[in-house]
Design a protein around this motif. Structure first.
Motif, short mmCIF file in Angstrom:
data_model
loop_
_atom_site.label_atom_id
_atom_site.label_comp_id
_atom_site.label_asym_id
_atom_site.label_seq_id
_atom_site.Cartn_x
_atom_site.Cartn_y
_atom_site.Cartn_z
N SER A 166 -20.55 51.68 62.92
CA SER A 166 -21.06 52.82 62.16
C SER A 166 -20.00 53.91 62.00
O SER A 166 -20.18 54.83 61.22
CB SER A 166 -22.32 53.38 62.81
N PRO A 171 -16.45 58.39 58.87
CA PRO A 171 -16.62 59.11 60.14
C PRO A 171 -15.37 59.13 61.00
O PRO A 171 -14.98 60.18 61.50
CB PRO A 171 -17.74 58.32 60.82
N LEU A 174 -12.82 61.51 59.70
CA LEU A 174 -13.11 62.91 59.99
C LEU A 174 -12.78 63.25 61.44
O LEU A 174 -12.29 64.33 61.73
CB LEU A 174 -14.59 63.20 59.73
N ILE A 175 -13.04 62.30 62.34
CA ILE A 175 -12.75 62.59 63.75
C ILE A 175 -11.24 62.66 63.96
O ILE A 175 -10.73 63.52 64.69
CB ILE A 175 -13.45 61.56 64.65
N PHE B 182 -19.25 66.79 61.69
CA PHE B 182 -19.52 66.14 60.40
C PHE B 182 -19.31 64.63 60.51
O PHE B 182 -20.13 63.84 60.03
CB PHE B 182 -18.59 66.75 59.34
N GLY B 183 -18.23 64.24 61.19
CA GLY B 183 -17.96 62.82 61.40
C GLY B 183 -19.09 62.15 62.16
O GLY B 183 -19.58 61.08 61.77
N LEU B 184 -19.57 62.81 63.22
CA LEU B 184 -20.65 62.24 64.02
C LEU B 184 -21.92 62.09 63.19
O LEU B 184 -22.60 61.06 63.25
CB LEU B 184 -20.95 63.13 65.23
N ILE B 186 -22.29 61.71 59.99
CA ILE B 186 -22.21 60.61 59.03
C ILE B 186 -22.32 59.27 59.74
O ILE B 186 -22.97 58.34 59.25
CB ILE B 186 -20.92 60.71 58.19
N ALA B 187 -21.72 59.19 60.95
CA ALA B 187 -21.83 57.94 61.71
C ALA B 187 -23.29 57.66 62.04
O ALA B 187 -23.74 56.52 61.95
CB ALA B 187 -21.00 58.04 62.97
N ASN B 190 -25.04 56.42 58.99
CA ASN B 190 -24.65 55.03 58.75
C ASN B 190 -25.42 54.09 59.66
O ASN B 190 -25.85 53.01 59.25
CB ASN B 190 -23.16 54.83 59.05
N LYS B 191 -25.60 54.50 60.92
CA LYS B 191 -26.24 53.66 61.91
C LYS B 191 -27.70 53.40 61.53
O LYS B 191 -28.20 52.30 61.63
CB LYS B 191 -26.17 54.36 63.27
#
Lengths: 196, 224
Positions: A166, A171, A174-175, B182-184, B186-187, B190-191
Motif C-alpha cells: 500500500s 505514499p 511523500l515519505i 499526507f503519505g500515510l 494515501i497509504a 490505498n490499503k
C-alpha cells in the motif's frame, strides 16, 4: 551586497520553495523520476521565474499601485505570466531552436505552476526592490533545482526498494520527501549567523 | 448518475485530494491547524462553486480553443472577490493563509473540475459536483490538520488536550510532518479502497488535468 547574498542563500536553503513552502509540489513529485527531465524542468522554472518577476514587478509598482488597482494583482499576474510563457515559447522556437528543444516541452506546464505565481506575489509582499526581487527569484529557482536534482537521486534508489504494497508509488515518495525536507531544516539559522 | 451520487463521489470514490491527488500544495501548506484548514477549504469551495456554475453556464459560448485562458480569468476573478471578502471580514484567516489565498487561482482542483466536469455538464449538476468536491477537499484537509494539530501541538481547534499537550511531536506541524502525514493517509486509502487503485503512479499520465496543462502527454511519452 550582503543583503542580496542573504536573500539568495535563504531562498535556496531555508525558505526552499518545494521543501519548506510547499509551492510547486506537482512538478516536484511528477517530473522528478529521471535526472534529465528533472534538470530540464528546473531550468525552465528558473528561466520563467526570472522573466515573470522582471515583468510583473514593474507592472505592480508603476501601473497598479499608482492607479490604486492593487486588488487586480492576482488576475493581472496570472494573465501576464500565461501570455509571457506563450510568447517566450514562440520566440525561442523561432530564434533559439536549441534552447527550445531543451526547455520547450516544460514551458507550457509552468503557466499554472504555483511556484511561479507564488514568487511574483511574494516579491511584492516582502517589499523587495527590483534587484532584490530578481535575486530572490533566482534563489527560489535554484532552490527548486536543488530539491529536484537531489530528489531524483532519492527516487532512483526507491525504484528498486522492497516496500509494503500500500506504500508503493506516491505514499513512499511523500515519505522520502519528508526526510529530504527534514534534512533541509538543518540549514535553519545558518545563513543569519554566517553574516552576523 | 443521480444527484446524490454526483455529490457523494467527491467525498469518497473521487476524493480530490486522496484519490485524484489534486491540490497538493494547499493541502500540505494549510493543514498545520484545523482553523486554517477549514478556512482554506471554505475559500476553495466558494471559488469552485462559483466558477463551476459560470463555466457550465457559458460552456456553449466559450470557443474551445481559448477555453483555458477564459477559465483562468473567470477563476482569478472569483479568487479576487474571495480574497477581498476574507481581508475585510476575517483578517486573522487572511494572515494565516497568506500567499496560499491568491494561489487558489492555480489550484488544480478548480481548473481540473472546470475542464473535466463543468464544461460538459448542466449548471445544476456542475453546482452539485462543486459542492461535493469542495466538501471532500475541506473534510480531507480538516482530517489531516486534526492529525497534525493533535499530535504536533497537543490542541484541537485551540482546545488543549490533556496528555498530548505536554508530549507533542512538534515536527508534525512543520514541513516534513506535512509530507509524512499526507503519505500515510494515501497509504491508508490505498490499503482500504476496494477497487484496487489503478496502477497509475503519480505523474502526468495519471493526472486528470493533464489535458489542461497540455504538453504532459508529449513529455511522459518521450520519457519511456
Amino acid at each position: 551586497m550582503t543583503k542580496l547574498i542573504i536573500i539568495l542563500l535563504s531562498a535556496v536553503f531555508i525558505n526552499n520553495y518545494v521543501l519548506n513552502r510547499f509551492l510547486g509540489i506537482c512538478p516536484f513529485l511528477g517530473v522528478s523520476k529521471k535526472l534529465d527531465s528533472a534538470t530540464g524542468m528546473s531550468l525552465a522554472v528558473i528561466f520563467v521565474m526570472l522573466i515573470a518577476t522582471a515583468v510583473t514587478w514593474p507592472i505592480q509598482m508603476y501601473l497598479l499601485e499608482p492607479n490604486n488597482l492593487g486588488y487586480l494583482q492576482t488576475i493581472v499576474f496570472i494573465l501576464v505570466i500565461a501570455a509571457l510563457v506563450q510568447l517566450v515559447e514562440i520566440v525561442l522556437k523561432k530564434y533559439v531552436p536549441a534552447l527550445h528543444k531543451g526547455l520547450g516541452v516544460y514551458l507550457p506546464l509552468i503557466t499554472t505552476n504555483c511556484a511561479v505565481l507564488g514568487v511574483t506575489i511574494l516579491n511584492i509582499d516582502e517589499g523587495y526592490t527590483f534587484l532584490e526581487a530578481m535575486v530572490n527569484s533566482l534563489g527560489s529557482g535554484l532552490g527548486f533545482f536543488l530539491a529536484m536534482v537531489m530528489f531524483s537521486g532519492v527516487r532512483s534508489k526507491l525504484e528498486g526498494a522492497d516496500i509494503p504494497k500500500s506504500f508503493k508509488g506516491l505514499p513512499i515518495t511523500l515519505i522520502a520527501a519528508s526526510i529530504t525536507s527534514l534534512s533541509f531544516m538543518g540549514f535553519g539559522g545558518v545563513i543569519e549567523n554566517l553574516f552576523a | 448518475m443521480n444527484k446524490l451520487q454526483n455529490f457523494s463521489k467527491g467525498l469518497i470514490s473521487e476524493n480530490p485530494v486522496l484519490v485524484l491527488i489534486l491540490g497538493t500544495c494547499p493541502t500540505l501548506a494549510t493543514s498545520t491547524n484545523v482553523e486554517s484548514a477549514l478556512g482554506m477549504g471554505a475559500a476553495a469551495t466558494i471559488v469552485l462553486f462559483c466558477s463551476n456554475i459560470v463555466i457550465s453556464a457559458l460552456r456553449k459560448v466559450i470557443p474551445d480553443k481559448v477555453r483555458i485562458p477564459c477559465f483562468i480569468v473567470l477563476i482569478a476573478g472569483f479568487v479576487t472577490m474571495v480574497q477581498m471578502l476574507v481581508k475585510a471580514y476575517a483578517p486573522d484567516l487572511d494572515a494565516s493563509l497568506g500567499i496560499y489565498l491568491p494561489l487558489i487561482v492555480v489550484n488544480c482542483i478548480i481548473l481540473g473540475r472546470a475542464e473535466m466536469f463543468a464544461q460538459k455538464n448542466t449548471v445544476i449538476d456542475s453546482a452539485i459536483d462543486a459542492l461535493g468536491m469542495g466538501a471532500g477537499f475541506t473534510l480531507t484537509l480538516a482530517a489531516m490538520a486534526s492529525i497534525r494539530e493533535i499530535f504536533g501541538n497537543g490542541t484541537w481547534m485551540g482546545i488543549s488536550i490533556p496528555v498530548l499537550s505536554d508530549n507533542h511531536v512538534s515536527i508534525l506541524t512543520m514541513a516534513p510532518g506535512g509530507f509524512f502525514v499526507f503519505g500515510l493517509l494515501i497509504a491508508i486509502v490505498n490499503k482500504f479502497s476496494k477497487s484496487k487503485p489503478k496502477k497509475k503512479d503519480f505523474g502526468c499520465a495519471g493526472c486528470p488535468s493533464a489535458g489542461v496543462c497540455g504538453g504532459c502527454a508529449v513529455k511522459e511519452g518521450s520519457d519511456d
